[in-house]
Design an enzyme around this catalytic site. Structure first.
Site, mmCIF file in Angstrom:
data_model
loop_
_atom_site.group_PDB
_atom_site.id
_atom_site.type_symbol
_atom_site.label_atom_id
_atom_site.label_comp_id
_atom_site.label_asym_id
_atom_site.label_seq_id
_atom_site.Cartn_x
_atom_site.Cartn_y
_atom_site.Cartn_z
ATOM 1 N N TRP A 23 43.491 40.964 54.821
ATOM 2 C CA TRP A 23 42.295 41.498 54.162
ATOM 3 C C TRP A 23 41.589 42.510 55.050
ATOM 4 C CZ3 TRP A 23 43.597 40.142 49.671
ATOM 5 C CH2 TRP A 23 44.056 38.856 49.377
ATOM 6 N N ILE A 24 42.358 43.446 55.579
ATOM 7 C CA ILE A 24 41.841 44.394 56.562
ATOM 8 C C ILE A 24 41.540 45.729 55.879
ATOM 9 C CG2 ILE A 24 42.223 45.506 58.775
ATOM 10 C CD1 ILE A 24 42.118 42.389 58.818
ATOM 11 N N ARG A 31 19.553 52.524 23.486
ATOM 12 C CA ARG A 31 20.353 51.788 22.500
ATOM 13 C C ARG A 31 19.448 51.226 21.413
ATOM 14 N NH1 ARG A 31 23.540 49.672 19.151
ATOM 15 N NH2 ARG A 31 25.267 48.293 19.753
ATOM 16 N N GLU A 78 32.736 38.888 55.525
ATOM 17 C CA GLU A 78 31.715 38.821 56.586
ATOM 18 C C GLU A 78 30.912 37.521 56.500
ATOM 19 O OE1 GLU A 78 32.601 41.061 58.315
ATOM 20 O OE2 GLU A 78 33.060 42.831 57.138
#
Length: 386
Positions: A164-165, A270, A365
């Site tokens: 997961w770098i 909307r 983190e």
């Protein structure tokens, strides 16, 4: 009135920091917003090109002193992260990993020679860095890492895998942390070193406009001077994580702000049963609650920045901000999607893209649970990690 204007946030920020924030906002508006939905859809980010432009803007390692870095305040850096992540979490991750992880590790713990060799190019965006700490089986418990560095004469031999770098497969240099007989040490690993590979991780459903990779170290031989001489033990990599977490405190709120302002504009335009969606009580109740949580989060972030600039910030206080910002940001993104209805699931609007990205930001983190336990230990004096 915009959500943060309601809280008088700008009055709490100095003019130089506001000017830098506005410069980053302009960059994101012109360079990122027109393209980011397509980048996300295609699962790519022109990171090298953007890195050079961000270097020219002065945001890479901007809170560091010397070596071509801007030397700004922590507050200015936080506001830059806010604007970057309002564009996309992948963009802020690129800047955060470059400046607060890879560059900070070398700036804080490296030798003078390492700083001179790497930091000017990284500050300019000509050289891209990554940070190898997390492993497939060791995220929240980095002390259990299996990556090993052993001496062989005057050299070091590294073996292991990181996972997961961010920036991994495009990085020119990796800061890799490994177990040694002397404890955890950091190493500067140039890309192209024999035995070092960085395959990209495919099929992501989050942070798609970001480069995420594995790092494989198979008998990587490094000279003795590749080791960061001033870092010994987990305090080295954890100090870098605290720098990155600080950026997330602001960055996640930027994603929430983009969701909320987009949703307010949508609700005003909307028409439902011949009047604006924003004119219904149920819609206003949701918007009011989200405005409140966003403002509270921003006031906490500003206080954390004040403490950091004053040099009195305790690393455990960063956990307060990281936990609050990520948790509230993802809640805001999800609630905004309900107001947009079916339109909210498309890339015509940024809301579900932000929500999906924030699933990663909530985790990396330090997961929310880790930060809850840090806070719990702080207020009780009892450690509950094991």
């Amino acid at each position: 009135m915009s959500p943060l204007e309601y809280f008088g946030v700008d009055a709490l920020v100095d003019e130089d920091s506001l000017a830098l924030r506005d410069a980053v906002r302009t960059f994101v508006d012109k360079r990122v917003r027109p393209h980011v939905a397509l980048w996300y859809e295609e699962g790519r980010l022109p990171a090298r090109e953007l890195a050079r432009e961000l270097g020219e803007l002065g945001v890479l390692g901007m809170h560091l002193e010397g070596y071509g870095c801007a030397g700004t305040s922590a507050l200015a850096y936080g506001l830059a992260c806010f604007e970057l992540e309002a564009g996309d979490s992948g963009l802020r991750s690129l800047v955060s990993v470059q400046g607060s992880l890879a560059m900070y590790a070398i700036w804080k713990w490296g030798s003078d020679e390492q700083k001179q060799q790497w930091l000017p190019g990284m500050a300019a965006g000509a050289t891209i860095g990554c940070f190898g700490l997390t492993e497939p089986d060791f995220g929240s418990d980095p002390g259990g890492m299996r990556t090993r560095a052993r001496r062989d004469g005057d050299d070091w031999i590294l073996d292991g895998t990181k996972m997961w770098i961010t920036n991994g497969s495009i990085a020119d240099v990796a800061v890799v942390w490994a177990q040694t007989d002397e404890g955890v040490r950091g190493f500067v690993v140039p890309a192209g070193t024999p035995g070092f590979t960085a395959p990209e991780i495919p099929r992501k459903l989050s942070l798609r406009a970001s480069v995420t990779s594995e790092l494989v170290l198979d008998g990587v031989r490094l000279p003795a001077d590749a080791m960061l001489p001033r870092a010994k033990g987990l305090s080295g990599p954890l100090s870098c994580l605290n720098e990155a977490r600080f950026g997330i405190v602001f960055g996640a709120l930027g994603a929430a702000y983009d969701c909320l302002t987009t949703t307010i504009d949508y609700a005003n335009s909307r028409l439902i049963f011949d009047k604006p969606l924003s004119a219904y009580q149920a819609t206003q109740l949701k918007l009011a609650d989200m405005t409140l949580e966003l403002g509270k989060g921003m006031l906490l972030a500003l206080r954390i920045a004040q403490l950091k600039d004053a040099g009195t910030l305790d690393h455990r206080q960063i956990s307060l901000g990281k936990l609050n910002s990520t948790r509230e940001a993802i809640a805001i993104a999800r609630e905004c999607r309900t107001i947009l209805g079916a339109a909210g699931i498309t890339l015509d609007y940024p809301v579900l893209r932000h929500a999906s990205n924030l699933e990663s930001v909530l985790t990396y983190e330090g997961t929310s649970e880790v930060h809850q336990l840090i806070i719990g230990q702080t207020v009780t004096g009892q450690a509950a990690f094991r």
